[in-house]
Design a protein around this motif. Structure first.
Motif, PDB file in Angstrom:
ATOM      1  N   ALA A 144      14.769  20.943  37.871  1.00  0.00           N
ATOM      2  CA  ALA A 144      16.114  20.354  37.865  1.00  0.00           C
ATOM      3  C   ALA A 144      16.836  20.660  39.167  1.00  0.00           C
ATOM      4  CB  ALA A 144      16.909  20.880  36.685  1.00  0.00           C
ATOM      5  N   MET A 145      16.649  21.882  39.669  1.00  0.00           N
ATOM      6  CA  MET A 145      17.281  22.218  40.948  1.00  0.00           C
ATOM      7  C   MET A 145      16.742  21.308  42.048  1.00  0.00           C
ATOM      8  SD  MET A 145      16.889  26.302  40.834  1.00  0.00           S
ATOM      9  CE  MET A 145      17.219  27.163  39.330  1.00  0.00           C
ATOM     10  N   LEU A 146      15.422  21.101  42.013  1.00  0.00           N
ATOM     11  CA  LEU A 146      14.833  20.246  43.039  1.00  0.00           C
ATOM     12  C   LEU A 146      15.342  18.813  42.905  1.00  0.00           C
ATOM     13  CD1 LEU A 146      11.235  21.583  43.390  1.00  0.00           C
ATOM     14  CD2 LEU A 146      13.058  21.573  45.068  1.00  0.00           C
ATOM     15  N   THR A 147      15.572  18.386  41.675  1.00  0.00           N
ATOM     16  CA  THR A 147      16.182  17.068  41.509  1.00  0.00           C
ATOM     17  C   THR A 147      17.524  17.037  42.229  1.00  0.00           C
ATOM     18  OG1 THR A 147      15.113  16.828  39.373  1.00  0.00           O
ATOM     19  CG2 THR A 147      16.975  15.396  39.809  1.00  0.00           C
ATOM     20  N   GLY A 148      18.289  18.099  42.057  1.00  0.00           N
ATOM     21  CA  GLY A 148      19.569  18.189  42.759  1.00  0.00           C
ATOM     22  C   GLY A 148      19.393  18.116  44.256  1.00  0.00           C
ATOM     23  N   VAL A 180      15.510   4.635  57.211  1.00  0.00           N
ATOM     24  CA  VAL A 180      15.040   4.455  55.831  1.00  0.00           C
ATOM     25  C   VAL A 180      13.736   5.221  55.627  1.00  0.00           C
ATOM     26  CG1 VAL A 180      14.216   2.800  54.139  1.00  0.00           C
ATOM     27  CG2 VAL A 180      16.166   2.223  55.570  1.00  0.00           C
ATOM     28  N   VAL A 181      12.832   5.070  56.593  1.00  0.00           N
ATOM     29  CA  VAL A 181      11.529   5.733  56.457  1.00  0.00           C
ATOM     30  C   VAL A 181      11.703   7.254  56.413  1.00  0.00           C
ATOM     31  CG1 VAL A 181       9.351   6.184  57.629  1.00  0.00           C
ATOM     32  CG2 VAL A 181      10.224   3.859  57.479  1.00  0.00           C
ATOM     33  N   VAL A 182      12.566   7.771  57.281  1.00  0.00           N
ATOM     34  CA  VAL A 182      12.762   9.225  57.314  1.00  0.00           C
ATOM     35  C   VAL A 182      13.325   9.717  55.975  1.00  0.00           C
ATOM     36  CG1 VAL A 182      14.207  11.028  58.324  1.00  0.00           C
ATOM     37  CG2 VAL A 182      12.953   9.468  59.791  1.00  0.00           C
ATOM     38  N   ILE A 183      14.300   8.969  55.446  1.00  0.00           N
ATOM     39  CA  ILE A 183      14.886   9.379  54.158  1.00  0.00           C
ATOM     40  C   ILE A 183      13.818   9.349  53.066  1.00  0.00           C
ATOM     41  CG2 ILE A 183      16.557   8.758  52.381  1.00  0.00           C
ATOM     42  CD1 ILE A 183      18.376   7.782  54.585  1.00  0.00           C
ATOM     43  N   VAL A 184      13.014   8.275  53.082  1.00  0.00           N
ATOM     44  CA  VAL A 184      11.973   8.171  52.063  1.00  0.00           C
ATOM     45  C   VAL A 184      10.987   9.337  52.188  1.00  0.00           C
ATOM     46  CG1 VAL A 184       9.981   6.830  51.337  1.00  0.00           C
ATOM     47  CG2 VAL A 184      12.153   5.693  51.715  1.00  0.00           C
ATOM     48  N   VAL A 185      10.601   9.647  53.417  1.00  0.00           N
ATOM     49  CA  VAL A 185       9.641  10.737  53.612  1.00  0.00           C
ATOM     50  C   VAL A 185      10.238  12.063  53.147  1.00  0.00           C
ATOM     51  CG1 VAL A 185       8.486  12.127  55.371  1.00  0.00           C
ATOM     52  CG2 VAL A 185       8.321   9.641  55.430  1.00  0.00           C
ATOM     53  N   LEU A 186      11.500  12.304  53.510  1.00  0.00           N
ATOM     54  CA  LEU A 186      12.140  13.551  53.074  1.00  0.00           C
ATOM     55  C   LEU A 186      12.173  13.632  51.560  1.00  0.00           C
ATOM     56  CD1 LEU A 186      15.116  13.817  55.572  1.00  0.00           C
ATOM     57  CD2 LEU A 186      13.259  15.442  55.317  1.00  0.00           C
ATOM     58  N   ASN A 187      12.516  12.509  50.933  1.00  0.00           N
ATOM     59  CA  ASN A 187      12.583  12.502  49.478  1.00  0.00           C
ATOM     60  C   ASN A 187      11.224  12.706  48.842  1.00  0.00           C
ATOM     61  OD1 ASN A 187      15.182  12.194  48.304  1.00  0.00           O
ATOM     62  ND2 ASN A 187      15.362  10.359  49.515  1.00  0.00           N
ATOM     63  N   THR A 215       8.778  14.251  50.033  1.00  0.00           N
ATOM     64  CA  THR A 215       8.390  15.653  50.180  1.00  0.00           C
ATOM     65  C   THR A 215       8.970  16.471  49.040  1.00  0.00           C
ATOM     66  OG1 THR A 215       8.603  15.272  52.532  1.00  0.00           O
ATOM     67  CG2 THR A 215       8.301  17.541  51.827  1.00  0.00           C
ATOM     68  N   ALA A 216      10.270  16.291  48.806  1.00  0.00           N
ATOM     69  CA  ALA A 216      10.914  17.056  47.741  1.00  0.00           C
ATOM     70  C   ALA A 216      10.342  16.677  46.376  1.00  0.00           C
ATOM     71  CB  ALA A 216      12.420  16.820  47.770  1.00  0.00           C
ATOM     72  N   ILE A 217      10.071  15.384  46.194  1.00  0.00           N
ATOM     73  CA  ILE A 217       9.561  14.943  44.892  1.00  0.00           C
ATOM     74  C   ILE A 217       8.167  15.517  44.641  1.00  0.00           C
ATOM     75  CG2 ILE A 217       8.750  12.926  43.606  1.00  0.00           C
ATOM     76  CD1 ILE A 217      11.108  11.400  44.818  1.00  0.00           C
ATOM     77  N   SER A 218       7.344  15.526  45.686  1.00  0.00           N
ATOM     78  CA  SER A 218       5.992  16.051  45.467  1.00  0.00           C
ATOM     79  C   SER A 218       6.044  17.554  45.209  1.00  0.00           C
ATOM     80  CB  SER A 218       5.093  15.732  46.662  1.00  0.00           C
ATOM     81  OG  SER A 218       5.454  16.520  47.748  1.00  0.00           O
TER      82      SER A 218
END
Ligand SMILES: Nc1ncnc2c1ncn2[C@@H]1O[C@H](COP(=O)(O)OP(=O)(O)O)[C@@H](O)[C@H]1O
Ligand SMILES: [Mg+2]
Lengths: 257, 522
Positions: B418-422, B496-503, B505-508
């Protein structure tokens, strides 16, 4: 209640009353729970059995709406005295809940959880305690090959025995069981009952149950509660074959048939 | 079947599905637009030699044509380059006055450090050690140019290597020695000697670099002298095969991603902006996570759940709705002027009045965005904590755990996803914010990366570049809109690509942790 005066007492409850937010749940209870025996609490749903059990290891401390009067004495000491270490009290008085609640860790880590809290870290010691506890809970043979897989992969009955093993690992003096088998299938239930009987020689057990046969099968003493009051308390054989009060008889026959 | 034929079912499932399809379509259209406009920019367009009815000739890359409403005339836009010859980079011509269009193979395009692109032919090369220029034509011109350009590139590499690996470190050590005050004369002399030899070599390289000068001719017949050292790349688009073009395109994209900007950000790459964006988001996450998590723990686990806490909770949720520029103003007032000014007067008073922390910088920007995203992290963590079953908590307590131990060992590990979702939500929000950054430290041009080999390695006081601000900046600086637009699209796509990549990373990371929760033996 004269038939167990010869027993050494574990808990002595004196004039215990408890209310949730002003609504009474326990009314002036006085009873003695004998050592190294199985004591069962029976009674209709909502009569305060769980509440009483939770007072015995002070789980109600968390709830700010609870007001309580009366004393509970464990081995000569008032458990609500200000100098009591609550964590230590809860270690001495273990509790198993209705729904199995293993932590999201491996089987091994679940059993070692309480032991590690005591500061024991040596692997050899932990291994020994884990094996001993799982043996005591009659689970060792079933899980010894997968100690490091998640506890959530076990069946419900196995989970409940794991929770018992986890509690036994910290060497409690008392084990409180709140309807431990109500969510389980008949075979798992039998295993739990067998386990309860086998543990009696080591510690005091207090069992809340809805199942009259179960109370009759495993307990030495039975207390019947209704509306937060203690109605009748006697040796199990006496209570079930020869209840003193009409209310007890009605409840038992109603549930038995 | 019955379900569908029932009247009450109506068309609402279709309506719902339709709106999903519409949203996806809009998203796809956005990506296609950004992708096509931005990425085509790097494709080597053919160069046309256009002859007008009047007999005038010019060379250019045909960009697009436009019709003005109510006017029968069609205008064609050519990218002609050669700004140093005629002052223009673009040319609109009426399609009707075009007589012929040809694509001669030997049309040359040069990308130059100054003045942008050159379109035309190479007619001669002059060498500083030769008396007369060497005249060139046809295929030979291209071969000689390629060889000379390769030589220049090799020299440039040596030059860069020498200054990065010898000159700068030696200079840094000299300064360090001197300021430490314990200068060992022998050591110092050795360093100075190394520095001097390196410098001599550098001068030789410079001389070698400036040996060649190209003599160029545009289609109009105007001549131009171009030092070869100022040429970054050369190609003959009309003679290129598909493979050549693809290779050229890939190199162009690579350079865009890896180089710093030139020529008022209209040329070169956006690497500092990529780096700045990622760096700032990472710093922001590092700051916001502990604060958000601790605040959520306090609100959910520690505080007495009374009216006051409810009020605080409402306030936190509403903070998420405050416009971001307001956070920028707060950051400027409190972090930059307030705290930064204090820090300067305590620790950096030698360099005053020029501010160190008393001006916008990476740290203040990250802090401001951390503040901006704090509510998101708090809310997500709180929801995660509230979802952890009371049985788990009581199970831990019943084993003799203190409340702290219960939190530490049972509740928090279970709440990590949940924290990572945040944090994921925070990253998504922060990476796209531009407005507050303009007040607290983003810069139009800051080719120095905030992370380098020089102590203390991470320069929190540095200004930094940001992709979002870069888009704003090249899009709105006026001047050459035609040249800026493709870059705006390409940079926006990159954001957009950078945001997607950052996200991702966090999602994985979250997925990984969840999987570990589920089955520890896998
Ligand atoms: N946390 C609580 N807050 C308020 N009331 C409660 C709470 N827990 C139990 N009660 C009330 O106290 C009474 C006794 O509950 P409980 O001890 O759970 O009964 P039993 O376990 O015998 O079914 C019930 O009326 C129940 O509604
Ligand atoms: Mg109950």
């Amino acid at each position: 209640m004269t038939d167990f005066t010869s027993e050494a007492s574990c808990f002595e409850v004196e004039g215990l009353s408890l209310a949730y937010d002003g609504k009474p749940a326990l009314r002036d209870l006085t009873l003695r729970i004998p050592r190294q025996r199985v004591t069962a609490f029976i009674g209709p749903s909502g009569c305060g059995k769980s509440t009483l059990l939770r007072v015995l290891n002070r789980l109600h401390d968390l709830n700010e709406d609870v007001s309580r009067q009366g004393r509970v004495v464990l081995a000569g000491q008032d458990i609500h005295a200000p100098d009591v270490d609550v964590a230590e009290l809860r270690r001495r008085v273990g509790m198993v809940f209705q729904t199995p609640n293993p932590f999201p860790m491996s089987i091994y880590d679940n059993v070692a959880f309480g032991v590690r809290l005591q500061g024991i870290k040596r692997k050899r010691v932990l291994d020994e305690i884990v094996e001993w506890s799982l043996e005591s809970a009659a689970l060792w043979d079933e899980v010894k090959d997968r100690l490091h897989s998640s506890a959530w992969t076990l069946s419900g009955g196995q989970q409940q025995r794991l929770v018992i093993a986890r509690t036994l690992a910290v060497q409690p003096e008392v084990l409180l069981l709140d309807e431990p088998a109500s969510a389980l299938d008949p075979i798992s239930t039998l295993k739990i009952e067998e386990l309860i009987r086998s543990l009696k020689s080591r510690l005091t057990l207090v069992l809340v149950t809805h199942n009259m046969q179960q109370a009759a099968r495993v307990s030495d003493y039975t207390a019947f509660l209704q509306d937060g009051e203690l109605i009748e308390y006697a040796a199990t054989d006496n209570l079930f074959t020869n209840p003193r009060l009409r209310r007890t008889e009605n409840y038992i026959t109603g549930r038995m048939s | 079947m019955r379900l569908w034929s029932r009247g009450s079912e109506g068309g609402w499932p279709w309506l719902a599905a339709g709106s999903v399809a519409l949203s996806l379509l809009a998203l796809l259209a956005l990506l296609v637009l950004l992708g096509s406009r931005g990425l085509v920019h790097f494709w080597p367009a053919p160069v046309e030699v256009v002859t007008l009815d009047s007999g005038e000739r010019f060379a250019g890359q045909r960009m697009r044509q436009e019709r003005v409403a109510g006017d029968p005339q069609t205008d064609v836009l050519y990218r002609t380059g050669n700004r140093d010859l005629d002052g223009n980079y673009w040319r609109w011509v009426d399609a009707d006055v075009i007589d012929t269009r040809q694509r001669p193979d030997n049309m040359l395009v040069l990308e130059r450090e100054h003045w942008g692109e050159f379109l035309g032919r190479l007619v001669a090369i002059r060498q500083s050690d030769a008396a007369t220029p060497l005249p060139l034509s046809g295929d030979e011109a291209w071969q000689v140019l390629s060889a000379r350009l390769e030589r220049v590139e090799a020299l440039r590499d040596q030059h860069r290597q020498l200054s990065d690996e010898v000159i700068e470190p030696v200079a840094r050590r000299l300064v360090a020695l001197r300021s430490a005050g314990k200068a060992d004369p022998a050591q110092q002399a050795a360093l100075i000697e190394r520095w001097e030899t390196a410098h001599q070599r550098l001068a030789e390289l410079d001389a070698a670099l400036s040996r060649d000068t190209l003599i160029l001719e545009s289609v109009e017949g105007r001549r131009l002298e171009q030092p070869l050292a100022g040429v970054l790349a050369a190609w003959q688009p009309n003679a290129m095969t598909w493979m050549d073009k693809l290779f050229h395109w890939a190199r162009g994209v690579g350079a865009f991603l890896s180089e710093g900007p030139r020529a008022g950000n209209l040329e070169g790459g956006v690497w500092p902006a990529i780096f700045g964006t990622v760096m700032m988001v990472l710093l922001m996450s590092l700051i916001v996570t502990p604060f958000g998590v601790l605040a959520a723990i306090y609100l959910n686990e520690v505080a007495h759940q009374g009216p006051l806490i409810r009020l605080v909770r409402i306030a936190v949720r509403n903070l998420a709705g405050v416009p971001s520029i307001v956070y920028g103003v707060f950051g400027l007032g409190v972090f930059v002027y307030g705290i930064g000014g204090q820090l300067d007067s305590w620790f950096f008073s030698d360099s005053l009045p020029s501010p160190t922390f008393g001006t916008g910088g990476l740290l203040w920007a990250s802090l401001t965005l951390a503040l901006l995203t704090l509510p998101v992290v708090i809310v997500a963590t709180e929801e995660g904590l509230a979802r952890i079953p009371v049985q788990q908590r009581e199970g831990a307590l019943a084993l003799g755990a203190t409340r702290y131990e219960m939190l530490r060992r049972v509740v928090l590990p279970m709440a990590v996803p949940a924290m990572l979702t945040g944090v994921i939500l925070a990253v998504a929000r922060a990476a796209g914010e531009v407005a507050p950054l303009m007040l607290v430290g983003v810069a139009r041009l800051a080719p120095q990366l905030p992370l380098d080999g020089e102590f203390p390695f991470l320069h929190l006081d540095n200004k930094f570049m940001h992709l979002g601000y870069h888009v704003y900046n090249i899009g709105f600086q006026g001047g050459d809109v035609e040249r800026a637009l493709p870059l705006v699209y390409a940079t926006a796509l990159l954001l957009v690509v950078v945001i997607v990549v950052l996200n991702l990373t966090a999602i994985s990371l979250r997925h990984h942790l969840r999987a570990r929760h589920r089955a520890l033996d896998r």
